[in-house]
Design an enzyme around this catalytic site. Structure first.
Site, PDB file in Angstrom:
ATOM      1  N   LYS A 168      29.726  46.882  38.324  1.00 15.35           N
ATOM      2  CA  LYS A 168      28.321  46.636  38.680  1.00 15.35           C
ATOM      3  C   LYS A 168      27.891  47.522  39.858  1.00 15.35           C
ATOM      4  O   LYS A 168      27.894  48.720  39.717  1.00 15.35           O
ATOM      5  CB  LYS A 168      28.131  45.144  38.993  1.00 15.35           C
ATOM      6  CG  LYS A 168      28.791  44.218  37.981  1.00 15.35           C
ATOM      7  CD  LYS A 168      28.144  44.328  36.614  1.00 15.35           C
ATOM      8  CE  LYS A 168      28.512  43.189  35.712  1.00 15.35           C
ATOM      9  NZ  LYS A 168      29.386  43.482  34.610  1.00 15.35           N
TER      10      LYS A 168
ATOM     11  N   ASP B  69      33.492  35.460  44.450  1.00 12.86           N
ATOM     12  CA  ASP B  69      33.088  36.607  43.653  1.00 12.86           C
ATOM     13  C   ASP B  69      31.835  37.183  44.319  1.00 12.86           C
ATOM     14  O   ASP B  69      30.768  36.563  44.311  1.00 12.86           O
ATOM     15  CB  ASP B  69      32.803  36.160  42.208  1.00 12.86           C
ATOM     16  CG  ASP B  69      32.444  37.327  41.291  1.00 12.86           C
ATOM     17  OD1 ASP B  69      31.865  38.308  41.787  1.00 12.86           O
ATOM     18  OD2 ASP B  69      32.730  37.244  40.079  1.00 12.86           O
TER      19      ASP B  69
ATOM     20  N   ARG C  24      51.155  52.733  36.759  1.00 13.28           N
ATOM     21  CA  ARG C  24      50.820  51.337  36.411  1.00 13.28           C
ATOM     22  C   ARG C  24      51.147  50.375  37.544  1.00 13.28           C
ATOM     23  O   ARG C  24      50.521  49.337  37.704  1.00 13.28           O
ATOM     24  CB  ARG C  24      51.538  50.884  35.126  1.00 13.28           C
ATOM     25  CG  ARG C  24      51.281  49.402  34.805  1.00 13.28           C
ATOM     26  CD  ARG C  24      51.750  48.976  33.436  1.00 13.28           C
ATOM     27  NE  ARG C  24      53.122  49.260  33.174  1.00 13.28           N
ATOM     28  CZ  ARG C  24      54.167  48.560  33.656  1.00 13.28           C
ATOM     29  NH1 ARG C  24      53.974  47.529  34.456  1.00 13.28           N
ATOM     30  NH2 ARG C  24      55.393  48.895  33.336  1.00 13.28           N
TER      31      ARG C  24
END
Ligand code: PLP
Length: 396
Positions: A212, A187, A63
């Protein structure tokens, strides 16, 4: 055994991506094994403590991001945009939220259109926490200097933006932000690192929904941030404590996807250009929004800061919301699904999908109409995509 190939700085991007590897495999596998583990055994407490305190390198707990499969992916992601470092996340929203928490607490000024989820995060979560957030349209850029009214703020944009494909001038925004002691986050999801390199244009952070184009097959959810090592550090802390790490198996799949990214993006670019050109003359279409078309408002700027125009097109139809939905429903090769960047072509109506959570008034302010269809142009034969669109539009 033949000596291991090593990516070299003078190699091209495709060569570097394919030969990105941190681990030498004694069995001769060209790719690293997947470290599908959450924890690591130590010989004694002193060695464990040395790793915890950063005195010796080592893996501790997945993690925290210390996992060889995830670090190898991150090395590949950094290489894609010539960044000092990169972080991988469990989703694009995880990448965006940790970046905003780490670097946006003094205030965030957003420019232009944003993905609906990002806008929701800003207005429903960050603003109520007391983080100042301002939204400027591209036409209101003359207010940017005034909006950056305290040191350490963050300018945030998407380019091309979702769903209008509006193009922001990254170089100019970086200069304006830096002049006021602010940083710039871009972005870069719609462009992909093959078509656009925000960091080399002056941005401080390049963020991706790796769900994407980076993933490219509509089968993984992931995110990424590329930046300098110094700026990555505080983001890693937020990722750790918000628990936004991705699974090692997903990291391995994403590393695999990156090896075909250059060739996939070239084909997305070519197919989208063919579809955009074919749609320009269709009588049922009012506007084709695609940065590659010479009469698109941001075309000149896109030609300067992008190497290709990407795989997303927005069509504005001569029809109302219901008629537009009917066209989407009549498509047979394009799948009626939200998302983008996969090998298969997708269609969605932004007002009912990506921008559903945004008020009509706000959508109108950003020029997002009910008659828009967003196309994610995949890797099928472009003639089949054009024929599919033509048969659906003929029903309007
Ligand atoms: N950024 C952009 C431009 C997007 O289109 C999306 C999702 O559609 C996101 C970020 C969020 O990514 P994810 O769905 O991987 O969290």
């Amino acid at each position: 055994m033949q000596p291991e190939s090593e990516p070299k700085p003078e190699h091209g991007r495709a060569t570097r991506i394919i030969h990105n590897r941190r681990h030498k495999d004694s069995l001769g596998s060209p790719y690293s094994p997947v470290y599908n583990t959450t924890t690591y055994r130590f010989a004694d407490t002193a060695s464990l403590q040395n790793v915890i305190e950063g005195k010796t390198p080592g893996n501790l707990y997945t993690r925290w991001g210390s996992n060889p499969t995830i670090r190898e992916l991150e090395q590949g992601l950094a290489g894609l945009e010539d960044a000092e470092d990169a972080l991988a996340f469990s989703s694009g929203m995880a990448a965006i939220s940790s970046t905003l928490f780490a670097h946006g607490r003094e205030g965030i000024v957003c420019i232009g259109d944003l993905y609906g989820g990002t806008q929701e995060l800003l207005t429903r979560h960050l603003q109520p926490l007391g983080i100042p957030v301002a939204f400027l349209l591209q036409s209101e850029l003359d207010q940017l200097t005034e909006a950056l009214n305290s040191p350490g703020m963050l300018v945030y944009c998407e380019t091309p933006a979702n769903p209008t494909l509006e193009i922001m001038d990254i170089r100019d925004l970086a200069q304006q932000a830096h002049a006021r002691g602010a940083l710039l986050a871009v972005d870069n999801t719609f462009a992909s690192p093959i078509n656009q390199q925000p960091l080399s244009l002056g941005a401080d952070f390049s963020i991706h929904s790796a769900t994407k184009f980076l993933g490219g097959h509509s089968d993984i959810t992931a995110g990424a941030v590329m930046a300098s090592a110094e700026r990555i550090k505080p983001i890693a802390l937020w990722r750790k404590n918000l628990g936004q790490i991705l699974a090692p198996e997903t990291a391995a799949l994403l590393s695999r996807s990156l090896r075909t990214l250059p060739v996939r993006i070239r084909q997305h670019n070519d197919n989208a250009m063919a579809v955009a050109r074919a749609m320009e003359s269709h009588p049922a279409i009012k506007r084709v929004l695609y940065p590659g078309l010479p009469d698109f408002p941001g075309h000149h700027l896109a030609s300067q800061q992008m190497e290709g125009f990407g795989g997303v097109i927005t069509l504005e139809l001569r029809g109302n919301r219901e008629q537009t939905a009917r066209v989407a429903d009549s498509l047979r090769v394009f799948l009626l699904a939200t998302s983008l960047g996969g090998v298969e072509s997708l269609v969605s109506q932004p007002c009912v999908t990506s921008h559903h959570g945004i008020s009509r008034q706000e959508r109108e302010r950003h020029g997002i109409t009910d008659s828009m269809l967003r196309l994610s142009v995949g890797l099928e034969d472009s003639k089949d995509l054009v024929a599919d669109l033509q048969q659906a539009l003929d029903q309007l």
